[in-house]
Scaffold this motif. Structure first.
Motif: not given
Length: 634
Positions: A58-63, A170-173, A177-178
């Motif tokens: 979720k924070p990855a998609i938002f950012r 989703r996993w790309l983003l 980030c992580w």
């Protein structure tokens, strides 16, 4: 073309869904359909939230996507007054929707996941020197791959893991980030790769933080809660899909979308949010049903942040080391900043860190020197929320704000993921008021929980010494205090919800704190009674003398219990005062009650079952409520 703007890849929950009855403001279940970014943003007021595979997505998609897109299209909110006005409106205005539509039209081709020339968040034509690819499991943090294979894993690197485009996006983003650090594949034409590898890669930028994501009642409110106001776009600060604009020498100017990477500082929030920590390429293949699936990827080294930028990073709390402590360590490790992000501790409930999240009175101001201070700073987003509430009373004190806290614990390399942290707590906005009673009540309850845990641990240590053993070593998992904290967890969360419900009512806050103390004492005595019952060996009554240097102390069961009682009275001192007051009132009532003239009470002969010399002992039962508040008598 598979566009993130229009393809349905984010499952959503709607505002009008039935809510759960537990008082935390969450939906009763997942949404029934998925949407693209265009619909999600234009109708952000209609959606409560979107569903993800794991919380760290979720924070990855938002950012990586939603926040920079909104800010790049509409700009930062000018000040607190404008933020309050937008928040009260509850939806994008007609003019804002038009500007978003114009942005989608202007840059729509940048969001194609499988574009041959500029795939979203990837590098077109990315390859290794040998043309090798790896399974798509390399993107998925929850799947074992390579050396990160648990003993009972049911798959190997040879097993395909087909991802739908939605899953792959989703996993790309998430990877940007992580992703884990250490060794990464060296891309062809990367001058910094040696032997087909790039060493020393740090983890993704969010892996260095304890992420704090405020969430509102709708996606629109969540967007506003996560966008800092009062800022201007800085020169060169662009989201990754626009970073090639103005770049005249790609070979000498590493930017997103190219093989070359660099170690540098972020130009501003937009670049930081969309930081391309890896160079990635997805390889789609047609499945049996004709739809594309991602089974192979190339994941290579990407840009490295020189430091976590305190002036741009808004999704974490901070800790500032004292000048004395930092001066001692500076010579040994010059890379460590004095002000650094505060990490979440895996296995530790988020409410135990509320002292840092509520440190709004020490919010960091980069324009002023802070060399004389040290301690915690809350995130900029919570600090601005506190400020806008004081000036504009928006949102209301009983607004159902949720904080989603995420983190990943890596191993020492850090080439593998050890554990994932996720917790969600309801935060009373009144607790952000520096001098408010709810804030003091909440911080007091959290401190009491920690002190009760220590008191139970000390009781266990004294009982072990009385039995002839040593106290448990520091950090041992058998600490009974952890059992107590686990029992107190639902009580603290209940207190958070109740404080949020009452808003800024100081009188009700004190009443809730009194109820919390009674519940906390009850749970503390449950753990203590178990320890005392298990320590009923005869030798514990006599005790054991322990000599340390020139001092000697006798540890026995009675002294351990009396010490725990004193600690309980010191920690829950308001409860102790209430009990003392009740006792005084009871004694005064007994003394002022005139003796009865009834012969059945005064004449022993008229009541053969009575005994004028009898006196209730210490184990007599004075009533169920007294037993509950006092704890078991021994």
């Amino acid at each position: 073309m598979w566009s993130l703007l229009d393809e349905p890849w984010l499952p959503v929950s709607l505002v009008d869904q039935v809510r759960s009855t537990d008082g935390d403001g969450r939906d009763g279940g997942p949404g029934g359909r998925a949407v693209g970014v265009r619909e999600l943003l234009l109708d952000a007021h209609r959606f409560r939230d979107f569903e993800v595979d794991i919380p760290t997505q979720k924070p990855a998609i938002f950012r990586q996507l939603l926040l920079p897109l909104v800010v790049d299209a509409l700009g930062f909110v000018r000040d607190g007054a404008e933020w309050a006005e937008r928040f009260a409106r509850g939806a994008f205005s007609g003019a804002e929707r038009e500007r978003l539509e114009g942005y989608f039209d202007a840059y729509g081709d940048r969001f194609d996941l499988f574009s041959a020339s500029a795939p979203f968040a990837q590098v077109a034509g990315l390859r290794t020197n040998k043309g090798e690819t790896k399974t798509s499991a390399l993107l998925v943090a929850t799947v074992a791959t390579g050396n990160n294979v648990p003993l009972f894993s049911s798959r190997t690197d040879a097993d395909p893991l087909p991802l739908t485009p939605a899953e792959a996006a989703r996993w790309l983003l998430h990877a940007h980030c992580w992703d884990t650090g250490a060794i990464k594949t060296g891309a062809a034409d990367d001058p910094q790769a040696k032997g087909g590898k790039v060493l020393g890669n740090p983890v993704g930028p969010l892996g260095r933080l304890g992420v704090v994501l405020p969430r509102g009642r709708t996606v629109y409110e969540t967007l506003l809660l996560n966008i800092p106001y009062g800022r201007v776009k800085l020169k060169g600060d662009r989201p990754q899909w626009r970073q090639h604009e103005g770049s005249t020498e790609v070979a000498a100017d590493p930017v997103a979308g190219t093989v070359r990477w660099s170690t540098r500082e972020a130009a501003g929030p937009l670049e930081l949010w969309t930081w391309q920590a890896r160079r990635i390429r997805l390889f789609p293949e047609p499945g049996a049903d004709g739809d594309p699936y991602v089974t192979r990827v190339v994941l290579a080294a990407g840009d490295r942040l020189l430091r976590v930028p305190r002036d741009h990073e808004t999704h974490t709390a901070w800790f500032e080391e004292s000048e004395t402590s930092y001066a001692k360590r500076r010579g040994k490790d010059a890379e460590v900043e004095r002000v650094r992000p505060l990490r979440h501790q895996v296995g530790r409930a988020a409410w135990r860190g509320l002292n840092a999240l509520l440190a709004v009175d020490r919010s960091f101001d980069p324009t002023r020197a802070k060399t004389h201070q040290h301690g915690y700073y809350t995130s900029d987003l919570l600090a601005q929320l506190s400020a806008v509430r004081q000036l504009h009373q928006t949102p209301a004190a009983n607004y159902p704000l949720q904080l989603e806290l995420t983190a990943i614990a890596y191993n020492a390399k850090p080439g593998a993921i050890d554990d994932l942290f996720f917790d969600e707590i309801p935060l009373p906005l009144a607790a952000l008021d520096r001098d408010g009673t709810p804030r003091g009540a909440l911080l007091g309850a959290v401190e009491q929980a920690e002190q009760l845990s220590k008191a139970v641990n000390l009781l266990a240590a004294d009982l072990r010494r009385a039995a002839g053993s040593d106290a448990l070593p520091r950090g041992a998992w058998q600490y009974p205090g952890e059992t107590l904290l686990h029992a107190l967890d639902p009580l603290v969360r209940r207190l958070l919800v109740e404080l949020r419900r009452i808003g800024s009512d100081a009188e009700q806050a004190l009443a809730l704190l009194a109820a919390w103390e009674e519940r906390a004492a009850r749970e503390a005595w449950k753990v203590a009674e178990q320890l005392l019952s298990n320590a009923a060996a005869p030798g514990l009554f006599l005790g054991r003398a322990v000599t340390a240097g020139e001092t000697s102390r006798v540890y026995r069961l009675s002294t351990a219990e009396s010490g725990f009682r004193r600690a309980l009275a010191d920690i829950l001192w308001q409860r102790a005062e209430r009990i003392a007051e009740q006792r005084r009132a009871s004694r005064e009532a007994e003394e002022s009650d005139p003796p009865s003239d009834s012969p059945s009470d005064s004449d022993p002969e008229s009541n053969p079952g009575s005994n004028p010399d009898s006196n209730p002992g210490p184990d007599s039962n004075p009533g169920p409520e007294t037993n509950l508040t006092e704890g078991p008598a021994r």
